[in-house]
Design a protein around this motif. Structure first.
Motif, PDB file in Angstrom:
ATOM      1  N   LYS A  30      50.447 -45.679 -60.656  1.00 49.02           N
ATOM      2  CA  LYS A  30      50.266 -44.429 -59.914  1.00 49.02           C
ATOM      3  C   LYS A  30      51.430 -43.486 -60.158  1.00 49.02           C
ATOM      4  CE  LYS A  30      49.319 -42.696 -55.245  1.00 49.02           C
ATOM      5  NZ  LYS A  30      49.115 -43.079 -53.817  1.00 49.02           N
ATOM      6  N   TYR A  33      50.926 -41.974 -63.600  1.00 51.73           N
ATOM      7  CA  TYR A  33      49.826 -41.009 -63.568  1.00 51.73           C
ATOM      8  C   TYR A  33      50.254 -39.728 -62.846  1.00 51.73           C
ATOM      9  CZ  TYR A  33      46.807 -44.947 -64.880  1.00 51.73           C
ATOM     10  OH  TYR A  33      46.224 -46.021 -65.520  1.00 51.73           O
ATOM     11  N   THR A  34      51.023 -39.899 -61.774  1.00 54.13           N
ATOM     12  CA  THR A  34      51.530 -38.736 -61.044  1.00 54.13           C
ATOM     13  C   THR A  34      52.421 -37.890 -61.934  1.00 54.13           C
ATOM     14  OG1 THR A  34      51.451 -39.942 -58.946  1.00 54.13           O
ATOM     15  CG2 THR A  34      52.882 -38.008 -59.030  1.00 54.13           C
ATOM     16  N   TYR A  35      53.278 -38.557 -62.705  1.00 53.57           N
ATOM     17  CA  TYR A  35      54.120 -37.859 -63.684  1.00 53.57           C
ATOM     18  C   TYR A  35      53.262 -36.990 -64.600  1.00 53.57           C
ATOM     19  CZ  TYR A  35      56.868 -37.374 -68.005  1.00 53.57           C
ATOM     20  OH  TYR A  35      57.494 -36.886 -69.118  1.00 53.57           O
ATOM     21  N   TYR A  37      50.210 -35.734 -64.135  1.00 50.78           N
ATOM     22  CA  TYR A  37      49.595 -34.603 -63.429  1.00 50.78           C
ATOM     23  C   TYR A  37      50.612 -33.488 -63.161  1.00 50.78           C
ATOM     24  CZ  TYR A  37      45.096 -36.885 -62.539  1.00 50.78           C
ATOM     25  OH  TYR A  37      43.863 -37.472 -62.668  1.00 50.78           O
ATOM     26  N   TYR A  38      51.814 -33.857 -62.745  1.00 54.95           N
ATOM     27  CA  TYR A  38      52.839 -32.838 -62.495  1.00 54.95           C
ATOM     28  C   TYR A  38      53.246 -32.130 -63.781  1.00 54.95           C
ATOM     29  CZ  TYR A  38      53.734 -34.577 -57.719  1.00 54.95           C
ATOM     30  OH  TYR A  38      53.640 -34.926 -56.405  1.00 54.95           O
ATOM     31  N   GLU A  46      59.244 -31.342 -59.479  1.00 51.81           N
ATOM     32  CA  GLU A  46      58.576 -32.539 -58.976  1.00 51.81           C
ATOM     33  C   GLU A  46      58.700 -33.689 -59.972  1.00 51.81           C
ATOM     34  OE1 GLU A  46      57.253 -29.323 -56.429  1.00 51.81           O
ATOM     35  OE2 GLU A  46      57.479 -29.495 -58.604  1.00 51.81           O
TER      36      GLU A  46
END
Length: 259
Positions: A30, A33-35, A37-38, A46
């Motif tokens: 997660k 994946y967050t990396y 998207y940002y 972020e």
């Protein structure tokens, strides 16, 4: 009865340990994946906040290594933001940079404090015709593919990126594709900080880019044989030639605490 209870306690403890391991693996996925998207939306502050404050934290990109949290900020908040979005935090109209994080393989250490992960990225990027006269990139669209071999660390119960190592395997124009990519299509970083105010702290050895097809070493062993892939099998000689004629195999950097 006592032995049965002790056995059940052992089973519960083992299950708790396995649940924790699986939860940690999912948390690391997660995080990566967050990396993605940002980064896709140029949210560079972020992105930087996803990194650990550990002194051995780093990010490797295009043959350069940015060390520490300050180095991380210099790459994302300074270099990338200035190049792509005129220094702001967030997207600008008409600029595309999508690179899904896929095929994630994550392994957590026995203590549950560190992890390693391998991810693939496939990028489509460019500018819309409507901004070709105002964006510094002009009119451009390109493909890119790369591999991440990363390390993660748990700080105060939260997983963070510890050492991100991105190897952009290839770049190509949308119009002509990868078969016609010109040499040095994206030049490796060549100057370090402070000579380059947004440059890396140091340069990496033997950087690679298409048509170089050496394999980024796997952090994990073969799941059936328990063996690491042989170094010579990670090299990429020309067709029909001996591996010894090719560039040296790639080597993943390690933190000072592991060296």
């Amino acid at each position: 009865m006592t032995s049965d209870i002790e056995h059940l306690k052992e089973v519960v403890a083992q299950l708790q340990k396995e649940v924790t391991r699986l939860s940690d693996q999912e948390d690391v996925r997660k995080l990566q994946y967050t990396y993605g998207y940002y980064l896709d939306k140029c949210l560079y502050k972020e992105v930087a906040d996803l990194y650990s404050d550990h002194p051995d934290t780093c990010v490797e990109f295009l043959g350069g290594r940015y060390n520490g949290k300050e180095g991380v900020k210099r790459l994302y908040v300074s270099r990338f933001a200035k190049s792509f979005v005129n220094g702001r935090n967030g997207p600008v109209h008409g600029f595309l940079l999508d690179h899904p994080q896929i095929q994630g393989i994550v392994d957590v250490n026995a203590e549950g404090t560190r992890a390693k992960g391998r991810f693939r990225s496939m990028m489509s990027a460019g500018t819309h015709d409507s901004i070709k006269d105002t964006h510094p990139r002009g009119s451009v669209q390109w493909w890119e593919g790369g591999i991440y071999e990363n390390e993660y660390i748990k700080e105060d119960g939260v997983w963070k990126i510890f050492r991100l190592k991105y190897f952009p395997f290839w770049h190509a124009t949308f119009e002509e594709g990868w078969a016609h990519t010109k040499p040095n299509y994206v030049p490796f970083l060549s100057k370090t900080y402070p000579d380059d105010p947004n440059g890396p702290n140091e340069l990496c050895e033997n950087p690679m880019l298409w048509p170089d097809t050496r394999v980024v070493p796997f952090h994990y062993k073969h799941p059936a044989t328990g063996q690491q892939v042989a170094d010579d099998d990670l090299r990429a000689p020309r067709f029909g030639e001996d591996p010894s004629t090719s560039a040296p195999p790639l080597v993943l950097s390690t933190s000072k605490s592991e060296a």
